[in-house]
Design an enzyme around this catalytic site. Structure first.
Site, mmCIF file in Angstrom:
data_model
loop_
_atom_site.group_PDB
_atom_site.id
_atom_site.type_symbol
_atom_site.label_atom_id
_atom_site.label_comp_id
_atom_site.label_asym_id
_atom_site.label_seq_id
_atom_site.Cartn_x
_atom_site.Cartn_y
_atom_site.Cartn_z
ATOM 1 C CE1 TYR A 157 39.207 36.275 32.728
ATOM 2 C CE2 TYR A 157 38.926 38.234 31.369
ATOM 3 C CZ TYR A 157 39.300 37.645 32.560
ATOM 4 O OH TYR A 157 39.760 38.425 33.591
ATOM 5 C CB THR A 160 32.962 34.245 32.744
ATOM 6 O OG1 THR A 160 34.254 34.819 32.515
ATOM 7 C CG2 THR A 160 32.909 32.844 32.180
#
Lengths: 256, 245
Positions: A157, A160
């Site tokens: 996460y 990204t």
């Protein structure tokens, strides 16, 4: 607020739940015609859209997986057909499975990259022909403080969101020639109904996570509509000279 | 510098910067494995410590690990050095090219870390250095997929400094500025940042591959024993002109 957004057209990916619901709600209240995209939670999106229509808003729902280029293209086409164009793209649909690196397989890594990073890029590229025709195209990407500060529970996460930070900066420079601004909103934690994933949040594995709002500067959590208000501002003419930046919306918690 | 005898793996030794790092680490007494993901150069065939494994594929990275063990190498330092720039715009890039570039820069870092940082941890600790770029913060204007990848690597480093820091593996990142050899790749009408590179660097010269090598050698060494999660900018001060870091 009256941000002079009435009649403009927005696509809000993942706009049927969580932070996205707050964004679509605020934009609709400003008179923006909103295409809400959803994937797994179509029922929630339809219920949310119905609640907005009940207030007189023009809202549609389109089911599209942001990992699939054909579905994304179809969504942008449908938006332009229904509302006459696209002025505002809000990249919001993302996945946070909460895996540590030893829990990520190659497939799981690809899944989060294709969704959180690929989805943002794919929607931007697909919406671009329409945004170029707008008198003031706006791209707003929902990022996270974890594009800068590690979260300690989901490396994929954070990666990204670090990528989204650079996508915003690069796209802002490249698309300025078309009068399109590109910015990020950078929330900390947001109080939402749930998060998708395989672990409960937050996964208290390595460190305690506080929910004692008494020690937070504004003594409350961020609500989805707080993020929506910031997105609406960035979509407005008043924000016309803001591009390539990320605006933190965390109630000052990242200063602690 | 009191570097102990260890093996360092350089994940993509095909660039001048990575080769400078490899040579410097050898001078410091480390054994060095040089990997060439795009194929072993003719000059490297049958030379010790050379291999060719794709770095953006988990099974290939695991195969590299097995190869290293069979050859008797004990990897205690990982230098992720995959830096592949693709000149293409947001508007025109093909989706598969976007992912190929991001994967080569970021997925390779993830997979190399997943395999080798764990090995290093199980062996009692060591170091990971991401030989990355200033373009994890500063846009290029010519290769957004490269910047996106480097932004992701920056967060990988920060997360890993927590996850593997607890296991005795220090994780740090070197932000490389353009060199005379690489500046043409970054030529951009949108971002004329590197125009007159030498004049714009306060130290009066462009950064050289050996400068990166020194930074990596320091971060791997015991002199950096309490440095973990750092971004070390190696640019002669060039990025003082840039605000958004």
């Amino acid at each position: 607020m009256d941000l002079n957004l009435k009649g403009r057209v927005a696509v809000v990916t993942g706009g049927g739940k969580g932070v996205g619901a707050g964004i679509s709600r605020v934009l609709a209240a400003e008179g923006v015609r909103v295409m809400i995209s959803c994937n797994a939670n179509a029922t929630m999106a339809e219920e949310h859209a119905a609640s907005l229509r009940a207030t007189g808003a023009e809202v549609e729902v389109f089911r599209a997986d942001v990992k699939d280029r054909r579905q994304v293209d179809a969504m942008m086409r449908r938006t332009a057909e229904a509302f006459g164009g696209i002025d505002i793209l809000v990249d919001n649909a993302a996945w946070q499975p909460n895996y540590d690196i030893d829990e990520y397989t190659g497939e799981r890594y690809d899944e989060i990259m294709q969704t959180n990073l690929g989805g943002y890029f794919r929607c931007l590229q697909s919406a671009l022909p329409y945004l170029k025709k707008s008198i003031a195209g706006r791209v707003i990407m929902v990022s996270s403080v974890h594009g800068k500060r590690p979260n300690d529970f989901d490396v994929g996460y954070s990666m990204t969101k670090g990528g989204v930070k650079m996508l915003v900066r690069e796209a802002a420079l490249e698309l300025a020639r078309y009068g399109i601004t590109v910015n990020a909103v950078v929330p900390g934690g947001v109080q939402i109904e749930f998060k998708s994933g395989f672990h409960q949040l937050p996964k208290v594995k390595h460190r305690p996570v506080t929910r004692d709002y008494g020690i937070w500067p504004l003594q409350r959590n961020c609500m989805p509509d707080d993020v929506g208000n910031l997105v609406a501002f960035l979509a407005s003419e008043a924000a016309g000279y803001i591009t390539g930046t990320g605006l933190r919306i965390d109630g000052g918690t990242m200063l602690l | 510098m009191t570097t102990t005898r260890r093996t360092a793996l350089v994940t993509d030794a095909s660039t001048l910067a990575a080769e400078a790092v490899a040579e410097r680490l050898e001078r410091d007494g480390l054994a060095v494995i040089r990997n060439y993901p795009d194929g072993l150069p003719e000059t490297c065939r049958n030379r010790e410590g050379r291999c060719s494994y794709r770095t953006d594929d988990l099974e290939q990275v695991r195969a590299m690990s097995r190869w290293a063990a069979e050859k008797g190498y004990a990897v205690r330092a990982l230098v992720h050095s995959d830096n592949v720039l693709l000149r293409a715009s947001v508007e025109e890039i093909a989706e598969e090219d976007f992912f190929a570039c991001v994967d080569r820069n970021a997925k390779s870092a993830f997979m190399a870390t997943k395999v080798f940082a764990e090995e290093i941890a199980q062996a009692g600790g060591g170091s990971v250095v991401y030989l990355s770029s200033v373009h994890g913060e500063k846009p290029t204007g010519v290769s957004f997929a490269y910047s996106v990848g480097k932004g992701a690597v920056k967060m990988l480093c920060r997360e890993m400094s927590l996850f593997y820091g607890r296991k005795g593996v220090r994780c740090n990142l070197v932000e490389m500025d353009a060199t005379i050899e690489t500046v043409e790749q970054l030529d951009s009408a949108i971002v004329p940042f590197n125009y007159e590179l030498e004049r714009k660097v306060p130290l009066g010269r462009a950064t050289r591959p050996a400068d990166f090598a020194g930074a990596v050698a320091f971060l791997i060494s015991d002199d950096a024993a309490q440095i973990n999660g750092a971004d070390l900018l190696v640019d002669g001060g060039h990025l003082r002109w840039y605000l958004d870091r």
